[in-house]
Design an enzyme around this catalytic site. Structure first.
Site, mmCIF file in Angstrom:
data_model
loop_
_atom_site.group_PDB
_atom_site.id
_atom_site.type_symbol
_atom_site.label_atom_id
_atom_site.label_comp_id
_atom_site.label_asym_id
_atom_site.label_seq_id
_atom_site.Cartn_x
_atom_site.Cartn_y
_atom_site.Cartn_z
ATOM 1 N N ASN A 103 0.862 -1.161 0.000
ATOM 2 C CA ASN A 103 0.000 0.000 0.000
ATOM 3 C C ASN A 103 0.900 1.212 0.000
ATOM 4 O O ASN A 103 1.949 1.206 0.640
ATOM 5 C CB ASN A 103 -0.937 0.017 1.212
ATOM 6 C CG ASN A 103 -1.987 1.117 1.099
ATOM 7 O OD1 ASN A 103 -1.708 2.270 1.392
ATOM 8 N ND2 ASN A 103 -3.180 0.750 0.669
ATOM 9 N N GLU A 104 0.499 2.250 -0.721
ATOM 10 C CA GLU A 104 1.340 3.439 -0.854
ATOM 11 C C GLU A 104 1.644 4.067 0.500
ATOM 12 O O GLU A 104 2.695 4.653 0.700
ATOM 13 C CB GLU A 104 0.628 4.453 -1.766
ATOM 14 C CG GLU A 104 1.401 5.720 -2.041
ATOM 15 C CD GLU A 104 2.525 5.527 -3.033
ATOM 16 O OE1 GLU A 104 3.198 6.516 -3.340
ATOM 17 O OE2 GLU A 104 2.727 4.396 -3.500
ATOM 18 N N ARG A 161 14.146 6.935 -11.467
ATOM 19 C CA ARG A 161 14.242 7.124 -10.019
ATOM 20 C C ARG A 161 15.036 5.990 -9.427
ATOM 21 O O ARG A 161 15.049 4.901 -10.012
ATOM 22 C CB ARG A 161 12.863 7.197 -9.371
ATOM 23 C CG ARG A 161 11.969 6.002 -9.707
ATOM 24 C CD ARG A 161 10.587 6.177 -9.168
ATOM 25 N NE ARG A 161 9.627 5.719 -10.170
ATOM 26 C CZ ARG A 161 8.357 5.430 -9.913
ATOM 27 N NH1 ARG A 161 7.878 5.558 -8.724
ATOM 28 N NH2 ARG A 161 7.565 5.022 -10.860
ATOM 29 N N GLU A 197 9.946 -4.102 -7.722
ATOM 30 C CA GLU A 197 9.506 -3.228 -8.808
ATOM 31 C C GLU A 197 10.631 -2.244 -9.072
ATOM 32 O O GLU A 197 11.076 -1.531 -8.168
ATOM 33 C CB GLU A 197 8.226 -2.483 -8.462
ATOM 34 C CG GLU A 197 7.734 -1.597 -9.609
ATOM 35 C CD GLU A 197 6.430 -0.878 -9.295
ATOM 36 O OE1 GLU A 197 5.564 -1.490 -8.639
ATOM 37 O OE2 GLU A 197 6.285 0.291 -9.688
#
EC number: 3.2.1.46
Length: 665
Positions: free
Chosen positions: A179-180, A378, A256
């Protein structure tokens, strides 16, 4: 500069390049090995990144899949990670849930099931991972948070895993927690308990699929949590980890990574992190977001995939450099191989890793990517220097007897703009286990005992072409292979094929928006639902569609042109939006939120009746018809100048669409 193999060394004919003396690097297993390699993978989802892939005609769709998954052909990926759809915007679109509602289950929605089966068809050993980025509203019970009722969330995820096996014979080996904002320790423990209770003891948990902290610290303090988690997964770690993560003794993955435009600099980014994620951070798996850039390029993070397949209408696709950079590792290793302890940085910049299968095979991957040619999106990349150099490798231990290594090379050649990727060179003969390479800037080498690799290929696909200026779809597909209509890219809400059994007339097969409550989401989904289609450069066009509202008094639907935003910015989309409402009114707005009104009035529209809307935009003027009669005209539209066509609803509500057509100049 021409290179050749002379005796035991790869030498330059000219010494004028000034590479200088050679640094020696020992590759030895005598003192033991490093961590077990878990693979290189790609991520479909997070969100809707493979949306256009399914609409490719054969043979092009299968060719794309071969470049991604077929062993000893292209990227030959070891891992496929997919989104567990949650009906919400998760970067470039929404993916449908297997449970839109609490009493609803359907394990044939979306395209991730199909994609996993196609990957398995090509590589039966591919590792499958599922991760939910969002959840249907009912999971959150009215809150935008999925963990207040962890038993419900755990059951929801486990049903997806069970459905994968029951309906598609797919074994999901890992499930992610993400979750962010945070993660929930209670939920992780309950998920482990639920998996075990449902006979899924072998499914492993990746947490928190976000940052190293605070999950690593929590694992050190909580033995029960530690026993539930198998892998610490980090997003975009910048090739580094933290001490607490190492102390857990868990597998460390970059679960990721990449997310970079797939030109040659993107390929350089991928080359650098594939090696240095292990050299710097002890990460044994790296997964690219995304697998294949198969979504409209003007959506966020356009072309941030290992390859590009964004034109199913033309059949064109592009095998980008990251495919062949991936092959430098994947075609010469497998999950279960082990890194040597003797890996590291080259003296004048770059890095090398070495892996073995424990049965005598050895693979060495070397990269010499310069700073400006390996910048990822990034995190920021600290300055470093890299120059051409000689590097001598000395094989010791069980590898000392190796007499020959296969050699594969990629040269980016930024100065000439003539790159060469994944070229097979002459085998390298070793003398006393030693060889020397002259390493130029921006190169990747694989030296290996493995002899099965190939650079696969197909004839060139059709040339690139714009989206057709004339397009129509009546959605009359009795047994659609996918739940979504071709080319429509849902940005909020979910638009699915629907068979209207209560309508004996011409609207038996329609497209229906099915999300009735705002999902549990981390992205700023719009308050309206919307699906875009077409050419972002369209300026002058006519959009026509039959619409059917299912919410009495409160319902509303629209067709639109020149829509200029999607993804996480969709709620700020501008364009020309022609709305009709179930209270008998219409409105024309310059924005999806409906705040800038260009025209409004009475329409006579009601719920449970079909209406034909038509919107024409030409230059600075727009007009609209209802059932063939002009309802409004000459609305002034100054901006935006171009954008997609779209359909959608006023809120999260049921509504149907049929006989969609667009005609652009």
């Amino acid at each position: 500069m021409k290179r050749t193999v002379v005796g035991v060394r790869v030498l330059l004919f000219s010494l004028s390049l000034g590479f200088g003396s050679s640094q020696t690097y020992v590759l030895d297993d005598k003192l033991g090995l490093g961590r077990v390699f878990d693979g290189i993978g790609g991520l479909s989802g997070g969100g809707a990144t493979s949306r256009l892939l399914v609409s490719y005609a054969e043979p092009y769709r299968s060719q794309i899949l071969d470049y991604l998954f077929k062993p000893n052909f292209g990227a030959s990926l070891h891992i496929l990670k997919v989104e567990i759809g949650g009906d919400a915007q998760t970067t470039d679109g929404t993916e449908p849930s297997h449970m839109h509602y609490e009493n609803d289950e359907n394990y044939f929605r979306g395209y991730e099931w199909w994609l996993m089966k196609e990957a398995k068809k090509r590589n039966p050993d591919i590792i499958l991972i599922g991760l939910p980025w969002a959840f249907p509203a009912w999971v959150g019970h009215g809150k935008n948070w999925p963990y207040d009722f962890p038993d419900i969330t755990a059951e929801y995820v486990v049903r997806w895993i069970l459905g994968a096996k029951m309906y598609h014979d797919l074994d999901i080996q890992y499930v992610g927690i993400w979750n962010e904002r945070s993660y929930d320790s209670k939920y992780i423990k309950l998920l482990r308990y639920t998996l075990d209770k449902r006979g899924l003891e072998w499914v492993k948990i990746i947490a928190s699929d976000n940052l190293w902290e605070p999950i690593a610290f929590s694992l050190l303090l909580d033995p029960e949590l530690s026993s539930a988690v198998d892998v610490i997964g980090a997003h975009y770690p910048g090739t580094t980890t933290v001490m607490e993560a190492l102390k857990t003794k868990k597998k460390l993955w970059s679960s990721e990574d990449y997310s970079t435009f797939n030109d040659e600099v993107g390929g350089g980014c991928w080359a650098r992190i594939l090696n240095q994620n292990y050299v710097n951070g002890n990460m044994t798996a790296t997964i690219s977001w995304n697998l294949v850039a198969s979504y409209y390029e003007e959506l966020p993070f356009g072309r941030d995939g290992l390859m590009t397949a964004e034109e199913p209408w033309s059949g064109n696709y592009v095998v980008e450099s990251p495919i062949w950079i991936t092959a430098h590792t994947t075609q010469f290793t497998q999950p279960g191989w082990t890194y040597l302890q003797t890996v590291g940085h080259l003296a004048l910049g770059g890095s090398y890793v070495a892996l073995t299968d424990g049965k005598g095979n050895l693979t060495i991957v070397i990269e010499t990517m310069t700073h400006n040619h390996s910048i990822c999106i990034r995190p920021p990349l600290a300055p470093f220097n890299l120059t051409s150099q000689n590097a001598t490798f000395q094989l010791k231990g069980s590898f000392a007897s190796i007499k020959e290594l296969q050699v594969w090379r990629s040269q980016f050649n930024f100065n000439t703009n003539k790159p060469y990727f994944f070229e097979k060179l002459k085998p390298l003969e070793l003398l006393d286990g030693s060889f020397t390479l002259n390493l130029a800037e921006d190169e990747v080498y694989t030296l290996t005992t493995v002899t099965t690799a190939q650079k696969g290929g197909y004839p060139d696909p059709p040339p690139s072409a714009r989206f057709p200026k004339a397009y129509k779809d009546n959605f009359s597909v009795s047994n659609p292979p996918f739940s979504e209509a071709p080319y429509f890219a849902d940005q909020t809400g979910v638009f699915e094929y629907y068979r209207n059994l209560t309508d004996p007339g011409p609207h038996i097969f329609t497209l229906r928006q099915v999300v009735t409550e705002r999902p549990v989401t981390w992205v700023a989904d719009a308050d309206q639902t919307i699906s875009v289609i077409g050419d972002y450069q369209w300026q002058n066009l006519t959009v026509t569609c039959d619409v059917f509202m299912e919410s009495v008094n409160t319902g509303g639907v629209f067709i639109a042109a020149r829509v200029n935003k999607g993804g996480g910015s969709v709620r700020n989309a501008k364009g020309v939006f022609f709305w009709v409402f179930a209270d008998g009114t219409y409105k024309v707005t310059n924005d999806l939120e409906g705040q800038t009104v260009l025209a409004e009035g009475q329409s006579g529209t009601r719920a449970y009746g079909w209406y034909t809307l038509s919107l024409t935009v030409n230059g600075q003027y727009a007009s609209g018809t209802l059932n063939g009669y002009t309802l409004w005209k000459n609305a002034v539209v100054l901006n935006p100048k171009n954008g997609w066509a779209a359909i959608g609803t006023h809120s999260f509500e049921l509504a149907q669409f049929d006989n969609f057509a667009v005609m652009a100049e």
